[in-house]
Design a protein around this motif. Structure first.
Motif, PDB file in Angstrom:
ATOM      1  N   MET A   1       6.560 -10.357  -2.967  1.00 51.70           N
ATOM      2  CA  MET A   1       7.672 -10.908  -3.625  1.00 51.70           C
ATOM      3  C   MET A   1       7.276 -11.521  -4.776  1.00 51.70           C
ATOM      4  SD  MET A   1      10.217 -11.475  -0.444  1.00 51.70           S
ATOM      5  CE  MET A   1      11.458 -12.365  -1.283  1.00 51.70           C
ATOM      6  N   ARG A   2       6.641 -12.768  -4.624  1.00 50.34           N
ATOM      7  CA  ARG A   2       6.254 -13.699  -5.610  1.00 50.34           C
ATOM      8  C   ARG A   2       5.460 -13.340  -6.272  1.00 50.34           C
ATOM      9  NH1 ARG A   2       6.356 -19.322  -2.048  1.00 50.34           N
ATOM     10  NH2 ARG A   2       5.502 -17.728  -0.700  1.00 50.34           N
ATOM     11  N   ARG A   3       5.391 -12.903  -7.526  1.00 49.04           N
ATOM     12  CA  ARG A   3       4.417 -12.524  -8.519  1.00 49.04           C
ATOM     13  C   ARG A   3       3.704 -13.601  -9.122  1.00 49.04           C
ATOM     14  NH1 ARG A   3       6.558  -8.240 -11.716  1.00 49.04           N
ATOM     15  NH2 ARG A   3       6.417  -7.004 -10.119  1.00 49.04           N
ATOM     16  N   ARG A   4       2.514 -13.597  -9.121  1.00 52.61           N
ATOM     17  CA  ARG A   4       1.729 -14.814  -9.856  1.00 52.61           C
ATOM     18  C   ARG A   4       0.818 -14.449 -10.777  1.00 52.61           C
ATOM     19  NH1 ARG A   4       2.021 -15.076  -4.030  1.00 52.61           N
ATOM     20  NH2 ARG A   4       3.291 -16.661  -3.559  1.00 52.61           N
ATOM     21  N   ILE A   5       0.339 -15.465 -11.443  1.00 49.90           N
ATOM     22  CA  ILE A   5      -0.705 -15.177 -12.706  1.00 49.90           C
ATOM     23  C   ILE A   5      -1.936 -15.118 -12.455  1.00 49.90           C
ATOM     24  CG2 ILE A   5      -1.142 -15.785 -15.013  1.00 49.90           C
ATOM     25  CD1 ILE A   5       1.621 -17.324 -14.979  1.00 49.90           C
ATOM     26  N   LEU A   6      -2.602 -16.179 -11.885  1.00 54.41           N
ATOM     27  CA  LEU A   6      -4.028 -16.361 -11.351  1.00 54.41           C
ATOM     28  C   LEU A   6      -3.871 -17.492 -10.083  1.00 54.41           C
ATOM     29  CD1 LEU A   6      -6.126 -16.981 -14.503  1.00 54.41           C
ATOM     30  CD2 LEU A   6      -6.258 -15.351 -12.814  1.00 54.41           C
ATOM     31  N   PHE A 212      -1.168  -3.197  -5.000  1.00 55.99           N
ATOM     32  CA  PHE A 212      -0.096  -4.349  -5.275  1.00 55.99           C
ATOM     33  C   PHE A 212       0.368  -4.795  -4.087  1.00 55.99           C
ATOM     34  CE2 PHE A 212      -1.484  -2.872  -9.331  1.00 55.99           C
ATOM     35  CZ  PHE A 212      -1.715  -4.012 -10.192  1.00 55.99           C
ATOM     36  N   ARG A 213      -0.334  -5.493  -3.049  1.00 51.26           N
ATOM     37  CA  ARG A 213       0.414  -5.897  -1.845  1.00 51.26           C
ATOM     38  C   ARG A 213       0.233  -7.582  -1.750  1.00 51.26           C
ATOM     39  NH1 ARG A 213       3.725  -2.421  -0.483  1.00 51.26           N
ATOM     40  NH2 ARG A 213       3.920  -3.667   1.323  1.00 51.26           N
ATOM     41  N   GLU A 214       0.895  -8.090  -1.050  1.00 52.57           N
ATOM     42  CA  GLU A 214       1.038  -9.655  -0.897  1.00 52.57           C
ATOM     43  C   GLU A 214       1.709  -9.837   0.467  1.00 52.57           C
ATOM     44  OE1 GLU A 214       2.877 -11.221  -4.317  1.00 52.57           O
ATOM     45  OE2 GLU A 214       4.966 -10.958  -3.377  1.00 52.57           O
ATOM     46  N   ALA A 215       1.745 -11.256   0.895  1.00 52.61           N
ATOM     47  CA  ALA A 215       2.357 -11.674   1.930  1.00 52.61           C
ATOM     48  C   ALA A 215       1.739 -11.044   3.201  1.00 52.61           C
ATOM     49  CB  ALA A 215       3.957 -11.403   1.950  1.00 52.61           C
ATOM     50  N   PRO A 216       0.327 -11.019   3.312  1.00 50.68           N
ATOM     51  CA  PRO A 216      -0.230 -10.506   4.421  1.00 50.68           C
ATOM     52  C   PRO A 216      -0.075 -11.347   6.014  1.00 50.68           C
ATOM     53  CG  PRO A 216      -2.097 -11.492   3.198  1.00 50.68           C
ATOM     54  CD  PRO A 216      -0.619 -11.667   2.540  1.00 50.68           C
ATOM     55  N   ASN A 232       5.010  -6.094  -4.297  1.00 48.09           N
ATOM     56  CA  ASN A 232       5.205  -7.162  -5.550  1.00 48.09           C
ATOM     57  C   ASN A 232       6.335  -6.795  -6.241  1.00 48.09           C
ATOM     58  OD1 ASN A 232       1.783  -7.573  -6.585  1.00 48.09           O
ATOM     59  ND2 ASN A 232       2.545  -8.013  -4.754  1.00 48.09           N
ATOM     60  N   SER A 233       7.450  -7.843  -6.178  1.00 45.27           N
ATOM     61  CA  SER A 233       8.606  -7.597  -7.113  1.00 45.27           C
ATOM     62  C   SER A 233       9.197  -8.865  -7.220  1.00 45.27           C
ATOM     63  CB  SER A 233       9.661  -6.943  -6.080  1.00 45.27           C
ATOM     64  OG  SER A 233       9.947  -7.315  -4.834  1.00 45.27           O
ATOM     65  N   GLN A 240       8.462  -3.759   3.099  1.00 45.00           N
ATOM     66  CA  GLN A 240       7.002  -3.969   3.943  1.00 45.00           C
ATOM     67  C   GLN A 240       6.515  -2.802   4.375  1.00 45.00           C
ATOM     68  OE1 GLN A 240       7.325  -7.905   4.591  1.00 45.00           O
ATOM     69  NE2 GLN A 240       8.157  -7.178   2.831  1.00 45.00           N
ATOM     70  N   LYS A 241       5.283  -2.790   4.423  1.00 41.38           N
ATOM     71  CA  LYS A 241       4.379  -1.304   5.050  1.00 41.38           C
ATOM     72  C   LYS A 241       3.417  -2.280   5.911  1.00 41.38           C
ATOM     73  CE  LYS A 241       4.857   1.065   0.790  1.00 41.38           C
ATOM     74  NZ  LYS A 241       5.426   2.284   1.373  1.00 41.38           N
ATOM     75  N   TYR A 242       2.892  -1.292   6.808  1.00 36.63           N
ATOM     76  CA  TYR A 242       1.774  -1.642   7.773  1.00 36.63           C
ATOM     77  C   TYR A 242       0.739  -0.777   7.802  1.00 36.63           C
ATOM     78  CZ  TYR A 242       3.356   1.350  11.522  1.00 36.63           C
ATOM     79  OH  TYR A 242       3.758   2.516  12.271  1.00 36.63           O
ATOM     80  N   ALA A 243      -0.402  -0.958   8.377  1.00 38.98           N
ATOM     81  CA  ALA A 243      -1.490  -0.008   8.644  1.00 38.98           C
ATOM     82  C   ALA A 243      -2.277  -0.487   9.755  1.00 38.98           C
ATOM     83  CB  ALA A 243      -2.679   0.124   7.347  1.00 38.98           C
ATOM     84  N   THR A 244      -3.066   0.452  10.508  1.00 43.41           N
ATOM     85  CA  THR A 244      -3.936  -0.010  11.706  1.00 43.41           C
ATOM     86  C   THR A 244      -4.941   0.336  11.556  1.00 43.41           C
ATOM     87  OG1 THR A 244      -3.225   2.238  12.862  1.00 43.41           O
ATOM     88  CG2 THR A 244      -1.455   0.422  13.111  1.00 43.41           C
TER      89      THR A 244
END
Length: 477
Positions: A1-6, A212-216, A232-233, A240-244
């Motif tokens: 959600m929160r897009r950051r610069i660096l 482009f994923r965040e909040a893991p 990212n938005s 949300q998405k998941y993997a195993t």
């Protein structure tokens, strides 16, 4: 959600394991937590533990998270504790603007704490910035789980890339990992930490480069590692998405949708295993960010939901207005939001089902032998004028006619819910407990193609008639 610069990485350590506990904690009992609310502590003050994580020490769960000033700048990493996950006692602000001169003007996000049984220290990592832009990261230490953390400095990962949204994971063998959004959020890196947990060891995986994923959030269940993450938005909630994987080094599966297209208005913060005498359950801990509602971080609400597992490697994130938690038993269950129904085709006795338990848009609606799975449970949402939306409980998504087509034979699938009339249905009584489902946009009926009785037969729309392949029993699940 929160897009950051660096950004860089933050590390924090704590020295000796000397927990300051007065008296014995009361035995936990079944409690009910209401979603999409702000929580309050034992004094009635609002709990500010946003973007946080939880560690269990003895009988207590310690919750660390972001606490902001009125202008949305960093105030503290605050620590709370609870035995039942509802009654939260504020312990202290373990890291503040006065903990180190570098924190006087800062932005700190997503603090996580783990315990190193070899060194006897607690270790906190976080995403830290200078309060102006995203170009820094720092670290800290304390004598107790909820004591003052001592600032340790900052560093980037070995490759020199950025580290933004992050989490920590401690494996059963004691090895610790940091999982972080890297390369300007384009990648999600998994790093092994050094033996004392205070520095980077090596990069062990970059499974989804360029996604482009965040909040893991990372957890392990029955030998399978689950990675849950958001897109990212900005502050706007997203899918949300998941993997195993069976090893943190991989191979990892492709990312798969879970929950509805906004995670019910939230973003992943942490997944907490709750182990008790009866079972081990897994609690999704999400933030409904105040910034997405026109406020600030301290206006944020919490969304906690039970994660369910149809198979060893698949996961559902269903919505409930409340969640019931028994930390002694280790059970978590959803409360309210129903009733939930099975829709059983009269001609075949089979249930309306979302194929493969998929939470994806365009997932196919079929009939299948009734199993009791959440992908065969449906809740009804009023759409006005006698019409309802029909939502799949496993995904929170709506039954709709593909492309809003009005043609005979148009497929019926699952989609993110909208105001479209192709997602609105009227239950038309056919007697004896059976109904036709009439699509508002076309006036045609939900129909089992060719009156098939086979598992996997597709749902379509068709002119309404008297056939029992257009009649469905609505049975409370």
């Amino acid at each position: 959600m929160r897009r950051r610069i660096l950004s860089l990485v933050l590390a924090a350590t704590m020295s000796v394991f000397t927990l300051l506990v007065t008296g014995s904690p009361a035995q936990a009992a079944l409690v009910t937590v209401t979603n999409a609310t702000q929580f309050t502590d034992t004094t009635g003050a609002v709990v500010h533990a946003h973007g946080g994580g939880v560690i269990k020490v003895g009988s207590y769960y310690y919750w660390f998270g972001e606490n902001r000033n009125a202008d949305n700048t960093f105030k503290a990493v605050s620590a709370y504790r609870s035995t039942d996950l509802k009654t939260w006692e504020f312990r202290r602000n373990v890291l503040t603007q006065v903990s180190d001169p570098e924190l006087a003007v800062a932005n700190i996000e997503r603090p996580k704490v783990i315990y190193n049984s070899t060194t006897g220290k607690f270790v906190m990592w976080m995403h830290k910035e200078n309060g102006t832009d995203y170009t820094q990261a720092r670290a800290a230490v304390s004598d107790t789980v909820d004591g003052d953390y001592t600032w340790q400095g900052s560093f980037r990962p070995p490759s020199g890339t950025t580290s933004r949204d992050m989490t920590l994971f401690k494996d059963d063998d004691g090895t610790a990992y940091q999982i972080t959004s890297a390369a300007g959020n384009a990648d999600l890196h998994i790093y092994r930490l050094t033996a004392d947990y205070t520095a980077y060891g090596s990069l062990v995986a970059n499974p989804w480069a360029g996604t482009f994923r965040e909040a893991p959030a990372l957890f392990e269940r029955n030998g399978v590692y689950f990675m849950l993450t958001s897109g990212n938005s900005g502050w706007k909630p997203n899918q949300q998405k998941y993997a195993t994987a069976t090893s943190l080094t991989g191979p990892w599966t492709a990312l798969t949708d879970v929950g509805d297209d906004t995670a019910y208005g939230s973003q992943t913060a942490f997944v907490l295993p709750v182990q008790g005498t009866q079972s081990t359950s897994y609690l999704y801990m999400g933030d409904r960010w105040g910034n997405s509602m026109g406020g600030t971080v301290n206006d944020s609400q919490y969304v906690w939901l039970p994660l369910t597992f149809p198979t060893k490697t698949t996961m559902d994130l269903p919505w409930y207005p409340q969640v019931a938690i028994d930390t002694d038993a280790g059970t978590i269950s959803g409360v309210g939001g129903g009733p939930y129904y099975k829709l059983i085709a009269r001609h075949s006795g089979r249930c309306l089902d979302v194929s493969d338990n998929s939470a994806a848009d365009n997932a196919v609606a079929i009939q299948y032998t009734c199993t009791g799975g959440l992908n065969q449970q449906w809740r009804l949402q009023d759409a006005g004028d006698g019409y309802v939306r029909v939502l799949a409980q496993h995904s929170g998504k709506c039954l709709g006619v593909a492309g809003a087509f009005t043609a005979d034979g148009a497929y019926v699938n699952q989609y993110r819910c909208t105001t479209g009339t192709n997602q609105q249905w009227r239950f038309q009584d056919q007697g004896n407990g059976y109904y036709q489902l009439v699509a508002r946009h076309s006036g045609k009926c939900l129909d089992m193609a060719n009156a098939s009785t086979a598992d996997g037969a597709r749902l379509i729309q068709w002119p309404c008639g008297t056939g029992t392949n257009q009649q469905f029993q609505r049975v409370t699940a």
